[in-house]
Design a protein around this motif. Structure first.
Motif, PDB file in Angstrom:
ATOM      1  N   PHE A 109       0.824  -1.215   0.000  1.00  0.00           N
ATOM      2  CA  PHE A 109       0.000   0.000   0.000  1.00  0.00           C
ATOM      3  C   PHE A 109       0.857   1.263   0.000  1.00  0.00           C
ATOM      4  CE2 PHE A 109      -0.522   2.892   3.548  1.00  0.00           C
ATOM      5  CZ  PHE A 109       0.281   2.343   4.536  1.00  0.00           C
ATOM      6  N   PRO A 235      -3.750  -3.010   9.875  1.00  0.00           N
ATOM      7  CA  PRO A 235      -2.444  -3.154  10.529  1.00  0.00           C
ATOM      8  C   PRO A 235      -1.861  -1.778  10.850  1.00  0.00           C
ATOM      9  CG  PRO A 235      -2.196  -3.439   8.167  1.00  0.00           C
ATOM     10  CD  PRO A 235      -3.672  -3.261   8.424  1.00  0.00           C
ATOM     11  N   LEU A 241      -2.069   4.878   8.482  1.00  0.00           N
ATOM     12  CA  LEU A 241      -3.088   4.258   7.628  1.00  0.00           C
ATOM     13  C   LEU A 241      -4.446   4.176   8.320  1.00  0.00           C
ATOM     14  CD1 LEU A 241      -3.933   2.668   5.045  1.00  0.00           C
ATOM     15  CD2 LEU A 241      -3.050   0.601   6.154  1.00  0.00           C
ATOM     16  N   GLU A 344       2.219 -10.632   3.145  1.00  0.00           N
ATOM     17  CA  GLU A 344       3.427 -10.586   3.971  1.00  0.00           C
ATOM     18  C   GLU A 344       3.052 -10.710   5.456  1.00  0.00           C
ATOM     19  OE1 GLU A 344       5.378  -6.457   3.847  1.00  0.00           O
ATOM     20  OE2 GLU A 344       4.729  -6.784   5.896  1.00  0.00           O
ATOM     21  N   ALA A 346       2.746  -8.671   7.757  1.00  0.00           N
ATOM     22  CA  ALA A 346       1.740  -7.707   8.224  1.00  0.00           C
ATOM     23  C   ALA A 346       0.330  -8.221   7.971  1.00  0.00           C
ATOM     24  CB  ALA A 346       1.942  -6.355   7.547  1.00  0.00           C
ATOM     25  N   THR A 374      -1.840  -5.378   3.274  1.00  0.00           N
ATOM     26  CA  THR A 374      -1.094  -4.195   2.837  1.00  0.00           C
ATOM     27  C   THR A 374       0.231  -4.501   2.143  1.00  0.00           C
ATOM     28  OG1 THR A 374      -0.324  -4.130   5.124  1.00  0.00           O
ATOM     29  CG2 THR A 374      -2.085  -2.597   4.519  1.00  0.00           C
TER      30      THR A 374
HETATM   31  C1  LIG Z   1       3.865   0.807   6.497  1.00  0.00           C
HETATM   32  C2  LIG Z   1       2.994  -0.391   6.553  1.00  0.00           C
HETATM   33  C3  LIG Z   1       1.800  -0.429   7.303  1.00  0.00           C
HETATM   34  C4  LIG Z   1       1.279   0.625   8.258  1.00  0.00           C
HETATM   35  O1  LIG Z   1       1.678   1.852   8.129  1.00  0.00           O
HETATM   36  P1  LIG Z   1       1.337   3.069   9.099  1.00  0.00           P
HETATM   37  O2  LIG Z   1       2.682   3.593   9.474  1.00  0.00           O
HETATM   38  O3  LIG Z   1       0.575   2.573  10.280  1.00  0.00           O
HETATM   39  O4  LIG Z   1       0.568   3.978   8.235  1.00  0.00           O
HETATM   40  C5  LIG Z   1       0.999  -1.558   7.199  1.00  0.00           C
HETATM   41  N1  LIG Z   1       1.378  -2.609   6.459  1.00  0.00           N
HETATM   42  C6  LIG Z   1       2.509  -2.612   5.743  1.00  0.00           C
HETATM   43  C7  LIG Z   1       2.845  -3.830   4.960  1.00  0.00           C
HETATM   44  C8  LIG Z   1       3.357  -1.513   5.761  1.00  0.00           C
HETATM   45  O5  LIG Z   1       4.484  -1.551   5.041  1.00  0.00           O
END
Ligand SMILES: *Cc1c(COP(=O)(O)O)cnc(C)c1O
Ligand SMILES: [Zn+2]
Length: 416
Positions: A109, A235, A241, A344, A346, A374
């Protein structure tokens, strides 16, 4: 034509010009982009959006650039999957996966936030793009800078996954591995941003950058037929986010494109859960932690938007949950085996937390749920090393395959 009014302090409301600023000089609150919603309402409709090309810029009136986008024209509009097999496995009625594992061009994302940040940075006259990253942002800044002809400096903790490091180096920018945690990388980058004046997408360009995440929320609403899910699980690393998805849903209400709200749930790894800790303890104070988890993309111990994320969960009627490394891997496998989606680590955090939220009754089995994926599993393969059965190795002889089938104990029809 731009509908961006000013930068505005989230705490005291003081307005600032639309420059590379990110902190209020009066109260040190974070700056956020403010828009002229009544003007947007007079020029934009759901029908207009639906006729546009399938990328995140179909919502351009709600994004903080002044001209046309010059970076990441193809980013976004990733699939929203109705996950019927997963629903059955979890015993819930309606669950969806918003799949940014296939976002263009670097499979997370972060391409959303980077295309906004770099489009805006170029409008402001910057020639050098930079970031402090847990991995996916590194990939995206390096790729998108290369594509738009900017020089890039990417700063990462030196112990990131090999694929995330290689997947940054390949674009030819400068990659600096720091011996330390993300939070130490970030602190150094604030000093570098101050001294060199480059466009650090998540530091001095952060107010613009963060707005790109709203498109993740707009798309979910549009793909559900201009409805919001009853529950959404997001996440969290720095916590940007989740707050921007919430902002996106609020804006769609202001514009009259949807009517309603979602309960917003946050997900973190147990080895780095400062925001979840605060939510569960019922405190507004985010206590920084030293991360220790396989979910390296989420390993931010001192989250910039932690306070606001906790507030979004609380005020929307949501909650938060965290999962162990083992639960992360189990959830990654479950998503792959039920829906054919390789997310992944996350993604394992998000689905694993969703499962626990369902089991604890925080999410009702009868309500609609969106799970936010994400990033792509091909980038965090180390996490699965030794956790998945290896392939069976045989010689290229039919007899050996026959023996294998026999040993498996399952009968297959043969033609003769
Ligand atoms: C950066 C990231 C997030 C969350 O980012 P925030 O810093 O909370 O905006 C979520 N998932 C993945 C895979 C990311 O790389
Ligand atoms: Zn202020």
């Amino acid at each position: 034509m731009s509908y961006m009014k000013a930068l505005k302090c989230r705490e005291c409301g003081k307005e600032y010009p639309k420059e590379a600023l990110h902190v209020c000089e009066l109260c040190f609150g974070p700056l956020e982009v403010a828009y002229e919603y009544d003007k947007i309402k007079s020029v934009l409709s759901r029908e207009i959006i639906e006729k546009r090309a399938p990328n995140m810029w179909r919502y351009k009136e709600l994004l903080p650039i002044e001209g046309e986008p010059t970076v990441g024209a193809q980013v976004g509009f990733t699939p929203l999957i109705k996950a019927n097999n997963l629903a059955k496995a979890l015993g819930v009625k309606e669950i969806y996966i918003k799949n940014d594992a296939v976002n263009y061009p670097t499979l997370s994302f972060k391409d959303r936030v980077v295309s906004v940040a770099l489009s805006r940075a170029r409008e402001l006259g910057f020639k050098i793009a930079a970031c402090a990253s847990t991995g996916n942002l590194a990939n995206s800044v390096a790729a998108n800078a290369a594509a738009c002809g900017m020089e890039s400096f990417v700063f990462i903790p030196s112990d990131l996954e090999q694929t995330k490091i290689l997947g940054t180096l390949v674009y030819g920018g400068t990659v600096v591995g720091i011996k330390g945690t993300y939070d130490e990388v970030n602190r150094l980058c604030s000093e570098i941003a101050g001294k060199y004046g480059w466009a650090f997408v998540n530091i001095n360009i952060r107010p613009y950058y963060a707005e790109g995440s709203k498109t993740f929320g707009y798309e979910i609403a549009e793909q559900l037929g201009w409805k919001l899910p009853q529950n959404i699980v997001v996440p969290m690393a720095g916590g940007s986010l989740i707050t921007k998805i919430h902002k996106a849903f609020k804006e769609l209400n202001i514009l009259g494109f949807v009517n309603g709200s979602s309960k917003v749930f946050g997900a973190q790894a147990a080895g780095c859960s400062p925001i979840i800790n605060a939510v569960k303890e019922g405190t507004e104070l985010i206590r920084p932690v030293r991360p220790n988890t396989i979910a390296k993309s989420l390993a931010i111990g001192n989250p910039a938007d932690g306070y606001y994320s906790a507030k979004v969960m609380r005020e929307s009627g949501g909650w938060g949950e965290s999962v162990t490394d083992e639960e992360i891997i189990d959830a990654m496998k479950l998503m792959a085996e039920t829906e054919g989606i390789f997310a992944e680590t996350a993604g394992g955090v998000t689905l694993g937390s969703t499962i626990k939220l369902i089991e604890s009754g925080h999410i009702s089995r009868d309500e609609s749920i969106v799970v936010c994926v994400t990033g792509n599993g091909l980038k965090t393969q180390e996490a699965l090393q030794g956790k998945i059965n290896p392939p069976t190795i045989i010689n290229a002889r039919l007899q050996e395959f026959d023996d294998l089938v026999k040993a498996g104990g399952k009968e297959y029809a043969v033609k003769g």
